[in-house]
Design a protein around this motif. Structure first.
Motif: not given
Length: 504
Positions: A130-138, A230-243
């Motif tokens: 449900x997290x809406x991140x599409x406006x950040x592209x990439x 915030x300045x590298x939103x793509x990084x959220x795709x690889x963060x550990x799930x607990x974080x």
């Protein structure tokens, strides 16, 4: 014993046969990458043993060893020995959009009693769905309404494959409870789902089903800031799930304290996947040819009042009513509820339950009826002898406990870690009535004969009460109804508060 192999578009599957029902559990209907749309699962050639529930969708309490790329599975319960295509109950679980899964809903008893085909599904939860991140592209360009796309993928898979399990794809009931009911109402209104279901059953849907795009963008901004990406939103795709889930929990608590909402998740009016408010779609008559059943529980809010601390939806609902009707209007309503309260009723809870759950569902029934569609309205007043209902009454989920019971016992719910147990004669009587009504609705498009339970129509506004004994009432009678009608001057409350998505 093992069943014979059943062909599917992904590959053959083998299930378990027991007590006249074949159960196929953990069947993959899609595969997913984090923050990307679901895709078809990798096909297999050899028969796949689908004898146990698949991986849970990652969620609080179930993050250790989570398999987020393999959680999109469904479960099929099919009676043996039936020589005709059976109606299908396609069920979407609830859980505030952050918990739950198909494993909590063993459909074997309902399937045998129907007979009917029962399908329960998993979809991505919390930030993953449900997290809406599409406006950040990439890498995040597809991250909008992912859970909605998951449910659509499950529905499409079921439509294509269910005949091989004995089901009729043209007699499919789209059903769900709580957050799942919100998804049902959203899905039913979408052009991309049109023609893929024949009936709709929504139990305890929140009063408002859609979150604004602006609200979703704010949640995403806050989460990225919490994670310091915030300045590298793509990084959220690889963060550990607990974080990732810890950040969501922190943001959710802050929003509850700092805003008038507290809602973090829900389907989003993004202009693409969901272009219109479902209520507008229903009011315009787009579901007039689809039978609709809307239900709720009498004391919906008790569970949320008794949580520690009380759920944010409690404060926000009161704030919304005060904003709509003014402080004098609120005090007038509360005085009315106190004067008309049952001996065992909390007037404050009853007012909030009406504002958040019962009145919005009644309004939706009025929209469907006014548009020329068939609709039935129900309320579940029975207190199951199972916690939390034994101590809290017919609060949120009481109907669900009886619907999925394996008479004469309530079933265990492993994901929520709730144990089942034996039922009393009253439990059994009410559960039998509820199950029979649901199965009749799935098979015929009506929950009972017109003389026993007539449609909801303007004027009479019949409301079926599931209790011991069950009976009919009217939604437009009583002093409480009169007070609301006078205060609202015949109109609706201004339902702009996004809190109306925060259901369990």
């Amino acid at each position: 014993m093992l069943t014979s192999a059943v062909p599917t578009t992904s590959g053959p599957v083998i299930g378990l046969a027991q007590n006249g029902v074949r159960a196929f559990k953990g069947v993959p209907f899609a595969a997913s990458r984090r923050f990307a749309k679901a895709t078809a699962p990798r096909p297999w050639m050899e028969p796949r043993h689908c004898t146990d529930y698949g991986a849970y969708a990652p969620q609080p309490g179930h993050l250790d060893g989570a398999q987020e790329n393999a959680c999109l599975t469904l479960n099929i319960f099919a009676p043996d020995g039936v020589d005709r295509p059976l109606p299908v109950l396609f069920f979407i679980h609830g859980g505030a959009f952050v918990t739950g899964g198909g494993a909590d809903y063993d459909g074997a008893f309902l399937a045998a009693r129907g007979p009917a085909i029962i399908v329960t599904i998993n979809y991505r939860l919390g930030p993953l769905g449900f997290l809406q991140l599409h406006r950040h592209g990439g890498a995040l360009a597809e991250a909008n309404n992912l859970a909605v796309s998951d449910v659509l993928a499950a529905l499409d898979w079921t439509r294509v494959n269910i005949a091989n399990f004995g089901g009729d794809p043209d007699a499919l009931t789209l059903s769900g409870q709580s957050a799942g009911a919100s998804l049902v109402i959203a899905l039913a209104s979408l052009p991309q789902a049109r023609g893929k279901f024949s009936r709709v059953l929504a139990l305890s849907a929140p009063g408002r089903n859609i979150m604004s795009a602006e609200r979703a963008d704010e949640v995403a901004r806050r989460v990225l800031a919490e994670l310091r990406v915030e300045r590298n939103a793509d990084a959220i795709a690889t963060l550990p799930l607990p974080q990732l889930f810890a950040a969501m929990d922190s943001v959710g608590r802050k929003l509850a304290d700092e805003t008038s909402s507290g809602t973090v998740f829900g389907p989003v009016l993004d202009g693409a996947d969901i272009a219109r408010e479902p209520r507008e779609v229903i009011a315009d008559g787009h579901l007039r040819h689809v039978p609709l059943w809307l239900g709720s529980c009498r004391d919906e809010m008790t569970m949320f009042l008794k949580s520690t601390p009380p759920a944010a939806m409690i404060r926000a609902t009161e704030r919304q009513v005060r904003a709509d009707l003014g402080d004098p209007g609120w005090e007038r309503l509360l005085a009315c509820y106190r004067a008309t309260a049952r001996a065992d009723e909390d007037p404050y809870e009853a007012l909030l339950s009406d504002a958040f759950w019962h009145r919005p569902m009644t309004d939706l029934a009025r929209d469907q009826s006014a548009a020329g569609g068939a609709v039935w309205l129900s309320r579940f007043d029975h207190r199951p002898t199972l916690e939390p209902f034994l101590s809290q009454g017919p609060t949120h989920g009481a109907d669900n406990a009886c619907l999925w019971a394996h008479l004469p016992d309530f079933i265990d719910r492993p994901i929520l870690r709730r144990a089942g147990g034996p039922m009393t004669p009253d439990d059994i009587a009410v559960a039998e009535r509820l199950q029979a009504s649901v199965l009749r609705f799935v098979a015929t498009g009506a929950p009972d004969t017109a003389d026993v339970w007539p449609r909801f129509e303007r004027g009479t506004e019949r409301l079926a009460i599931f209790a011991a004994p069950s009976h009919l009432a009217r939604a437009n009678e009583g002093e409480r109804f009169r007070q609301w009608a006078e205060l609202c001057k015949g109109g609706r409350l201004n339902e702009t508060n996004e809190t109306l998505l925060a259901s369990r």
